[in-house]
Scaffold this motif. Structure first.
Motif: not given
Length: 492
Positions: A18-44
């Motif tokens: 993050t200190k590089s100054g470039e754009a950074v997008i962080i995805h906080f997820w959990a293995s038990w959360c189905d919504a996390s798995k779905q959003m991981d596809q979009v994120f990828s």
């Protein structure tokens, strides 16, 4: 970078990126959360369409230090960073909003400007657009579907209160003491065993309702969570620090929690004297006189660890904050500076822990009792009865409520569950613009509801205030939002 998602394993690793100054997008997820798995596809897919942006994945519960740094309380959760600063966040499974926000931060020279749908089409490639459309249908990405999750039900809140108070020391962990399911839980178990104290545990992996509910109940996003006499001490890092400094043992001792070794060594002659005081261990006349003088030295007297400007424990800090919120003048005594007073006052008051709050020489209680009394209004009533503070007029109360948060919304219902469409629209407008705000449900208090109409000379609700000044109702707020002036109006 090359358009891939990188798993982050430490805060130091994240800070270097993050200190590089470039754009950074962080995805906080959990293995038990189905919504996390779905959003991981979009994120990828997004990482492929924006190869010059860092796309990072953080497993929220396995990286508590990072989660706490970004105030993560649910998953999926996204943080958008540019020039080393957080410029936006997104909570929940909303593929369209995620893609739009990514395009705004990664694809625009001015990330603060709103990105229209057209700009998303130009910035994002066809693959991600198609994926967003498909997943938006799957998840139900509508304004109604993406409102903040409701608060705790009364039944769940009562259950959680009973659980955290079910043992003097209570640990909510992954797994059980014999078979911990994560390294952080194992570390806290080892600490408690080293402290030689009895404790209860609850496996949060066995009950998703408790797991998610406790995050809201305690306002603490990760596990394990350690409680003492119903009060949250913290997670793994805090438990380690308190253990290493010796503060954890002090907290246990001051709350009357014995080590396993000392339980059998207790003095058995307590029946010979009142309140557990025997003739051989009774307070001397000199000490009794000194303690009486101290508790009566000021109308409101707080015996605490540390000073009001520098509390040495969270419980003391909490009572200091309550007294300051109530605008009460008080004096304090640091019991860490005088062992005779520290031990003697426990016997004098028949109260085994600190802090201890006295009003006009009478013990009110410790942090739990003071907090409960503040919530119920009982503390204010006693302060008025004892002549410590003047009775609050209805106008004083309204002024206090209006200024209780820089941005204050008087609405029907709560932000999590609005009770009218106009209130819901204002809540959504504030959240869309990333505005933090306090709220008051006018349906819960008829005196405030009617009084505020006269006080503000504004007959309807919702009403939005900034720094004590009325901004307006629903129409004005939506107009400010549509003109791009809402955030600037609420930050001048």
């Amino acid at each position: 970078m090359g358009g891939s998602v990188k798993d982050v394993k430490s805060k130091a690793e994240l800070d270097n990126i993050t200190k590089s100054g470039e754009a950074v997008i962080i995805h906080f997820w959990a293995s038990w959360c189905d919504a996390s798995k779905q959003m991981d596809q979009v994120f990828s897919h997004l990482s492929t369409d924006f190869p010059n942006t860092h796309f990072l994945a953080v497993e929220a519960e396995e990286q508590p230090e990072i989660s706490e740094a970004f105030s993560v309380s649910s998953v999926p959760y996204f943080v958008f960073v540019k020039d080393g600063k957080t410029v936006d966040t997104l909570e929940g499974a909303d593929p369209s909003s995620l893609a739009n926000k990514v395009a705004r931060v990664a694809g625009s020279a001015n990330p603060g400007e709103p990105a229209a749908p057209a700009s998303l089409g130009m910035a994002a490639g066809p693959t991600v657009l198609e994926t967003v459309k498909e997943l938006a249908k799957e998840i139900g990405s509508s304004p109604q579907a993406n409102q903040a999750r409701p608060g705790l039900s009364d039944a769940l809140k009562n259950r959680l209160q009973q659980l955290v108070a079910s043992h003097p020391i209570m640990l909510f962990m992954k797994g059980n003491p014999e078979a911990p399911r994560c390294g952080f839980s194992q570390k806290v178990i080892d600490i408690l065993k080293d402290e030689t104290v009895k404790f209860g545990t609850f496996d949060i992996l066995s009950d998703i309702e408790v797991r998610e509910g406790l995050k809201l109940f305690s306002n603490w996003p990760t596990f394990p969570q350690l409680y003492c006499k119903g009060e949250l001490l913290g997670g793994c890092d805090i438990a380690i620090a308190m253990h290493e400094s010796g503060e954890l043992r002090e907290v246990f001792r001051d709350h009357g929690i014995d080590t396993i070794d000392s339980v059998e060594a207790k003095v058995s002659g307590s029946e010979n004297g009142q309140g557990g005081i025997t003739q051989s261990t009774g307070l001397s006349t000199t000490l009794t006189s000194r303690l009486e003088s101290l508790v009566n030295s000021n109308p409101v007297m707080l015996f605490m660890k540390g000073k009001p400007t520098e509390p040495k424990c969270g419980f003391s800090g909490k009572v200091v904050a309550i007294l300051q919120e109530e605008k009460v003048a008080f004096e304090s005594f640091d019991i860490l500076t005088d062992e005779e007073v520290r031990q003697g006052l426990k016997v004098y008051s028949n109260w085994s822990s600190y802090p201890q709050l006295y009003i006009k020489g009478e013990l009110i209680g410790g942090s739990d009792i003071v907090l409960e009394m503040q919530k119920s209004g009982e503390l204010k009533r006693i302060l008025v009865e004892k002549g410590i503070v003047q009775k609050e007029t209805p106008e004083d109360r309204l002024k206090s409520l209006i200024t209780s948060s820089p941005v204050m919304l008087f609405m029907k219902g709560t932000p999590e569950a609005p009770r009218c469409g106009f209130s819901s629209k204002v809540v959504n407008a504030l959240k869309e613009n990333g505005v933090s705000f306090g709220s008051f449900d006018i349906l819960s208090d008829e005196e405030v509801r009617q009084g505020l109409k006269v006080f503000s000379n504004w007959p309807t609700f919702p009403q939005l205030y900034y720094k004590g000044e009325l901004i307006g109702g629903c129409d004005i707020i939506l107009e400010l939002r549509d003109n791009g002036e809402l955030k600037s109006t609420l930050s001048e």
